[in-house]
Design a protein around this motif. Structure first.
Motif, PDB file in Angstrom:
ATOM      1  N   TYR A   9       3.516 -10.158  67.093  1.00  0.00           N
ATOM      2  CA  TYR A   9       3.163  -8.973  66.309  1.00  0.00           C
ATOM      3  C   TYR A   9       3.674  -9.122  64.873  1.00  0.00           C
ATOM      4  O   TYR A   9       2.933  -8.866  63.909  1.00  0.00           O
ATOM      5  CB  TYR A   9       3.747  -7.727  66.961  1.00  0.00           C
ATOM      6  N   THR A 217      -5.316  -5.190  67.180  1.00  0.00           N
ATOM      7  CA  THR A 217      -6.062  -4.269  68.049  1.00  0.00           C
ATOM      8  C   THR A 217      -5.208  -3.829  69.231  1.00  0.00           C
ATOM      9  O   THR A 217      -5.169  -2.643  69.593  1.00  0.00           O
ATOM     10  CB  THR A 217      -7.348  -4.940  68.566  1.00  0.00           C
ATOM     11  N   GLN A 218      -4.478  -4.792  69.828  1.00  0.00           N
ATOM     12  CA  GLN A 218      -3.611  -4.467  70.962  1.00  0.00           C
ATOM     13  C   GLN A 218      -2.497  -3.511  70.551  1.00  0.00           C
ATOM     14  O   GLN A 218      -2.104  -2.625  71.318  1.00  0.00           O
ATOM     15  CB  GLN A 218      -3.026  -5.752  71.553  1.00  0.00           C
ATOM     16  N   HIS A 219      -1.999  -3.699  69.347  1.00  0.00           N
ATOM     17  CA  HIS A 219      -0.965  -2.800  68.817  1.00  0.00           C
ATOM     18  C   HIS A 219      -1.465  -1.353  68.815  1.00  0.00           C
ATOM     19  O   HIS A 219      -0.778  -0.440  69.291  1.00  0.00           O
ATOM     20  CB  HIS A 219      -0.577  -3.251  67.402  1.00  0.00           C
ATOM     21  N   PHE A 220      -2.662  -1.133  68.306  1.00  0.00           N
ATOM     22  CA  PHE A 220      -3.194   0.222  68.249  1.00  0.00           C
ATOM     23  C   PHE A 220      -3.478   0.778  69.638  1.00  0.00           C
ATOM     24  O   PHE A 220      -3.303   1.975  69.890  1.00  0.00           O
ATOM     25  CB  PHE A 220      -4.441   0.268  67.366  1.00  0.00           C
ATOM     26  N   HIS A 221      -3.885  -0.092  70.561  1.00  0.00           N
ATOM     27  CA  HIS A 221      -4.102   0.352  71.940  1.00  0.00           C
ATOM     28  C   HIS A 221      -2.789   0.843  72.562  1.00  0.00           C
ATOM     29  O   HIS A 221      -2.768   1.855  73.272  1.00  0.00           O
ATOM     30  CB  HIS A 221      -4.684  -0.791  72.775  1.00  0.00           C
ATOM     31  N   LEU A 222      -1.692   0.134  72.283  1.00  0.00           N
ATOM     32  CA  LEU A 222      -0.393   0.547  72.809  1.00  0.00           C
ATOM     33  C   LEU A 222       0.055   1.874  72.196  1.00  0.00           C
ATOM     34  O   LEU A 222       0.648   2.716  72.877  1.00  0.00           O
ATOM     35  CB  LEU A 222       0.661  -0.529  72.552  1.00  0.00           C
ATOM     36  N   ILE A 224      -1.860   4.274  71.231  1.00  0.00           N
ATOM     37  CA  ILE A 224      -2.642   5.333  71.880  1.00  0.00           C
ATOM     38  C   ILE A 224      -2.126   5.569  73.298  1.00  0.00           C
ATOM     39  O   ILE A 224      -1.952   6.715  73.735  1.00  0.00           O
ATOM     40  CB  ILE A 224      -4.137   4.960  71.898  1.00  0.00           C
ATOM     41  N   LYS A 225      -1.857   4.475  74.018  1.00  0.00           N
ATOM     42  CA  LYS A 225      -1.384   4.584  75.395  1.00  0.00           C
ATOM     43  C   LYS A 225      -0.071   5.356  75.479  1.00  0.00           C
ATOM     44  O   LYS A 225       0.123   6.173  76.398  1.00  0.00           O
ATOM     45  CB  LYS A 225      -1.206   3.184  75.990  1.00  0.00           C
ATOM     46  N   TYR A 226       0.820   5.096  74.527  1.00  0.00           N
ATOM     47  CA  TYR A 226       2.147   5.721  74.574  1.00  0.00           C
ATOM     48  C   TYR A 226       2.320   6.815  73.520  1.00  0.00           C
ATOM     49  O   TYR A 226       3.440   7.112  73.107  1.00  0.00           O
ATOM     50  CB  TYR A 226       3.222   4.654  74.432  1.00  0.00           C
ATOM     51  N   GLN A 227       1.214   7.403  73.110  1.00  0.00           N
ATOM     52  CA  GLN A 227       1.288   8.497  72.145  1.00  0.00           C
ATOM     53  C   GLN A 227       2.102   9.648  72.728  1.00  0.00           C
ATOM     54  O   GLN A 227       1.901  10.070  73.860  1.00  0.00           O
ATOM     55  CB  GLN A 227      -0.119   8.986  71.789  1.00  0.00           C
TER      56      GLN A 227
END
Length: 239
Positions: A9, A217-222, A224-227
């Motif tokens: 990252y 992209t994976q960073h943003f997915h994480l 959202i997942k842990y918002q």
């Protein structure tokens, strides 16, 4: 020299040259320093300076004597290019805040923006405390959990970002107190980690591994997942 744990990252951030990658970006940085007593006699250390966005702002806005450090050679190169472009007398040093070769009590202010999470926290804080003048101010904008996660979820975050731990607010405060800091204040932001976060600045490297686009992209997915769970706090304290 002690190195930051392997983090693809951080590699992505350096290749894309992301300025103001920390939560709140440079706009939050400006708000934080409005409440501090900074002038042209102030000596400031920007820990983990990245491309030098914050360091450049402090030097140009306040005329302060700014030193910026980062362990990543790509970030150091981009920070130096920034200072040359804007003709700013900022000292740029490549090194680790876990063991930084400067004299005791050199700085009035030290700032870290999303840096301590990636290093050995007790060791880094001991160095920061040593480098501050008596009465000096330390300001940290750092990743913080709002509640304890299941082990598997916490490991997912740690593995992706290359962290040894993810702390809650009380854990950060305990670390600052144990280091010797006083008058510890915590600022909780109105918005979560990625609500109303300004678009960051980019200074792209000439060659970028295609897989690094997937990392962002994976960073943003994480996020959202842990918002609501992954958040941040701004801490300020005094030596």
């Amino acid at each position: 020299m002690v190195l930051i744990r392997n983090s693809i990252y951080l590699d992505a951030l350096s290749k894309f040259g992301v300025g103001g990658a920390h939560p709140g970006g440079i706009s939050l940085t400006k708000k934080i320093f409005k409440t501090e007593e900074i002038n042209e006699t102030s000596y400031i250390l920007d820990v983990g300076c990245g491309t030098g966005q914050t360091a450049a702002y402090l030097a140009s806005r306040y005329g302060a004597k700014v030193t910026a450090m980062d362990i990543n050679p790509i970030m150091i190169e981009k920070a130096k290019n920034r200072m040359t472009k804007y003709q700013l007398p900022v000292e740029i040093i490549q090194g680790s805040i876990e063991n930084f070769p400067l004299a005791d009590g050199r700085f009035n202010f030290i700032i870290s923006e999303s840096v301590l999470s990636f290093v050995n926290k007790p060791r880094a804080l001991k160095e920061i405390f040593r480098l501050l003048k008596n009465g000096g101010r330390f300001i940290a904008n750092e990743l913080t959990m709002n509640k304890q996660l299941e082990t598997t979820n916490e490991e997912e975050i740690k593995q992706f970002y290359g962290l040894d731990s993810v702390l809650m607010e009380k854990d950060w405060v305990n670390l600052f107190e144990h280091t010797g800091f006083k008058h510890i204040k915590t600022r909780v932001q109105e918005h979560s980690n990625f609500q109303n976060n300004p678009i960051p600045e980019f200074t792209y490297s000439a060659h970028i591994d295609p897989q690094l686009y997937g990392i962002i992209t994976q960073h943003f997915h994480l996020m959202i997942k842990y918002q609501g769970v992954l958040d941040y706090r701004v801490f300020s304290c005094t030596k």
